[in-house]
Design a protein around this motif. Structure first.
Motif, PDB file in Angstrom:
ATOM      1  N   ASN A   7       0.848  -1.196   0.000  1.00  0.00           N
ATOM      2  CA  ASN A   7       0.000   0.000   0.000  1.00  0.00           C
ATOM      3  C   ASN A   7       0.883   1.244   0.000  1.00  0.00           C
ATOM      4  O   ASN A   7       1.959   1.234   0.576  1.00  0.00           O
ATOM      5  CB  ASN A   7      -0.891   0.031   1.246  1.00  0.00           C
ATOM      6  N   PRO A   8       0.393   2.341  -0.615  1.00  0.00           N
ATOM      7  CA  PRO A   8       1.186   3.563  -0.587  1.00  0.00           C
ATOM      8  C   PRO A   8       1.156   4.182   0.812  1.00  0.00           C
ATOM      9  O   PRO A   8       0.147   4.079   1.518  1.00  0.00           O
ATOM     10  CB  PRO A   8       0.471   4.473  -1.596  1.00  0.00           C
ATOM     11  N   PRO A   9       2.231   4.802   1.253  1.00  0.00           N
ATOM     12  CA  PRO A   9       2.225   5.465   2.559  1.00  0.00           C
ATOM     13  C   PRO A   9       1.354   6.718   2.498  1.00  0.00           C
ATOM     14  O   PRO A   9       1.546   7.577   1.649  1.00  0.00           O
ATOM     15  CB  PRO A   9       3.694   5.822   2.801  1.00  0.00           C
ATOM     16  N   VAL A  10       0.368   6.785   3.380  1.00  0.00           N
ATOM     17  CA  VAL A  10      -0.582   7.901   3.409  1.00  0.00           C
ATOM     18  C   VAL A  10      -0.741   8.357   4.848  1.00  0.00           C
ATOM     19  O   VAL A  10      -0.736   7.546   5.769  1.00  0.00           O
ATOM     20  CB  VAL A  10      -1.958   7.464   2.843  1.00  0.00           C
ATOM     21  N   VAL A  11      -0.907   9.665   5.029  1.00  0.00           N
ATOM     22  CA  VAL A  11      -1.185  10.237   6.340  1.00  0.00           C
ATOM     23  C   VAL A  11      -2.508  10.974   6.251  1.00  0.00           C
ATOM     24  O   VAL A  11      -2.837  11.566   5.232  1.00  0.00           O
ATOM     25  CB  VAL A  11      -0.061  11.225   6.756  1.00  0.00           C
ATOM     26  N   CYS A  12      -3.289  10.939   7.339  1.00  0.00           N
ATOM     27  CA  CYS A  12      -4.561  11.651   7.394  1.00  0.00           C
ATOM     28  C   CYS A  12      -4.582  12.450   8.695  1.00  0.00           C
ATOM     29  O   CYS A  12      -4.272  11.927   9.761  1.00  0.00           O
ATOM     30  CB  CYS A  12      -5.716  10.657   7.367  1.00  0.00           C
ATOM     31  N   TYR A  25      -2.248   6.931   9.925  1.00  0.00           N
ATOM     32  CA  TYR A  25      -1.355   6.605   8.814  1.00  0.00           C
ATOM     33  C   TYR A  25      -1.664   5.198   8.347  1.00  0.00           C
ATOM     34  O   TYR A  25      -2.275   4.412   9.062  1.00  0.00           O
ATOM     35  CB  TYR A  25       0.123   6.756   9.214  1.00  0.00           C
ATOM     36  N   THR A  26      -1.245   4.885   7.132  1.00  0.00           N
ATOM     37  CA  THR A  26      -1.499   3.564   6.565  1.00  0.00           C
ATOM     38  C   THR A  26      -0.751   2.515   7.363  1.00  0.00           C
ATOM     39  O   THR A  26       0.448   2.633   7.595  1.00  0.00           O
ATOM     40  CB  THR A  26      -1.060   3.513   5.093  1.00  0.00           C
ATOM     41  N   ARG A  27      -1.495   1.517   7.799  1.00  0.00           N
ATOM     42  CA  ARG A  27      -0.920   0.415   8.586  1.00  0.00           C
ATOM     43  C   ARG A  27      -0.479  -0.710   7.659  1.00  0.00           C
ATOM     44  O   ARG A  27      -0.570  -0.611   6.440  1.00  0.00           O
ATOM     45  CB  ARG A  27      -1.963  -0.098   9.579  1.00  0.00           C
ATOM     46  N   ALA A  28      -0.076  -1.806   8.229  1.00  0.00           N
ATOM     47  CA  ALA A  28       0.353  -2.972   7.449  1.00  0.00           C
ATOM     48  C   ALA A  28      -0.807  -3.489   6.593  1.00  0.00           C
ATOM     49  O   ALA A  28      -1.976  -3.257   6.917  1.00  0.00           O
ATOM     50  CB  ALA A  28       0.829  -4.065   8.401  1.00  0.00           C
ATOM     51  N   PRO A  29      -0.500  -4.182   5.486  1.00  0.00           N
ATOM     52  CA  PRO A  29      -1.554  -4.732   4.640  1.00  0.00           C
ATOM     53  C   PRO A  29      -2.560  -5.546   5.463  1.00  0.00           C
ATOM     54  O   PRO A  29      -2.180  -6.303   6.357  1.00  0.00           O
ATOM     55  CB  PRO A  29      -0.796  -5.620   3.650  1.00  0.00           C
ATOM     56  N   GLY A  30      -3.840  -5.320   5.169  1.00  0.00           N
ATOM     57  CA  GLY A  30      -4.906  -6.007   5.892  1.00  0.00           C
ATOM     58  C   GLY A  30      -5.383  -5.235   7.104  1.00  0.00           C
ATOM     59  O   GLY A  30      -6.383  -5.587   7.719  1.00  0.00           O
ATOM     60  N   LYS A  31      -4.693  -4.174   7.464  1.00  0.00           N
ATOM     61  CA  LYS A  31      -5.100  -3.328   8.592  1.00  0.00           C
ATOM     62  C   LYS A  31      -5.628  -2.004   8.055  1.00  0.00           C
ATOM     63  O   LYS A  31      -5.772  -1.822   6.858  1.00  0.00           O
ATOM     64  CB  LYS A  31      -3.912  -3.117   9.530  1.00  0.00           C
ATOM     65  N   ALA A  34      -5.092   5.086   6.352  1.00  0.00           N
ATOM     66  CA  ALA A  34      -4.890   6.309   7.133  1.00  0.00           C
ATOM     67  C   ALA A  34      -6.206   6.932   7.597  1.00  0.00           C
ATOM     68  O   ALA A  34      -6.346   7.330   8.751  1.00  0.00           O
ATOM     69  CB  ALA A  34      -4.095   7.319   6.316  1.00  0.00           C
ATOM     70  N   GLU A  35      -7.189   7.001   6.699  1.00  0.00           N
ATOM     71  CA  GLU A  35      -8.452   7.653   7.034  1.00  0.00           C
ATOM     72  C   GLU A  35      -9.200   6.892   8.128  1.00  0.00           C
ATOM     73  O   GLU A  35      -9.684   7.485   9.092  1.00  0.00           O
ATOM     74  CB  GLU A  35      -9.336   7.774   5.777  1.00  0.00           C
ATOM     75  N   ALA A  36      -9.284   5.589   7.983  1.00  0.00           N
ATOM     76  CA  ALA A  36      -9.970   4.776   8.999  1.00  0.00           C
ATOM     77  C   ALA A  36      -9.212   4.816  10.320  1.00  0.00           C
ATOM     78  O   ALA A  36      -9.830   4.850  11.394  1.00  0.00           O
ATOM     79  CB  ALA A  36     -10.123   3.337   8.512  1.00  0.00           C
ATOM     80  N   ASP A  37      -7.900   4.846  10.261  1.00  0.00           N
ATOM     81  CA  ASP A  37      -7.074   4.922  11.459  1.00  0.00           C
ATOM     82  C   ASP A  37      -7.381   6.203  12.233  1.00  0.00           C
ATOM     83  O   ASP A  37      -7.560   6.197  13.450  1.00  0.00           O
ATOM     84  CB  ASP A  37      -5.602   4.849  11.062  1.00  0.00           C
TER      85      ASP A  37
END
Length: 43
Positions: A7-12, A25-31, A34-37
């Motif tokens: 996944n691309p690194p994303v921050v929200c 921020y984007t977590r490990a695949p399957g987690k 960034a937005e949901a986090d």
């Protein structure tokens, strides 16, 4: 950043009245992405 590949690194950042209320921020695949986090922090 390597933990989120392929996944691309994303921050929200969620701001209310010029105050940061949540960050994510984007977590490990399957987690969470960034937005949901970030949204999990304010529910």
């Amino acid at each position: 950043m390597p933990e989120c590949l392929p996944n691309p690194p994303v921050v929200c950042v969620i701001i209310d009245a010029q105050k940061v209320v949540a960050q994510g921020y984007t977590r490990a695949p399957g987690k969470n992405h960034a937005e949901a986090d970030a949204l999990k922090q304010i529910q």
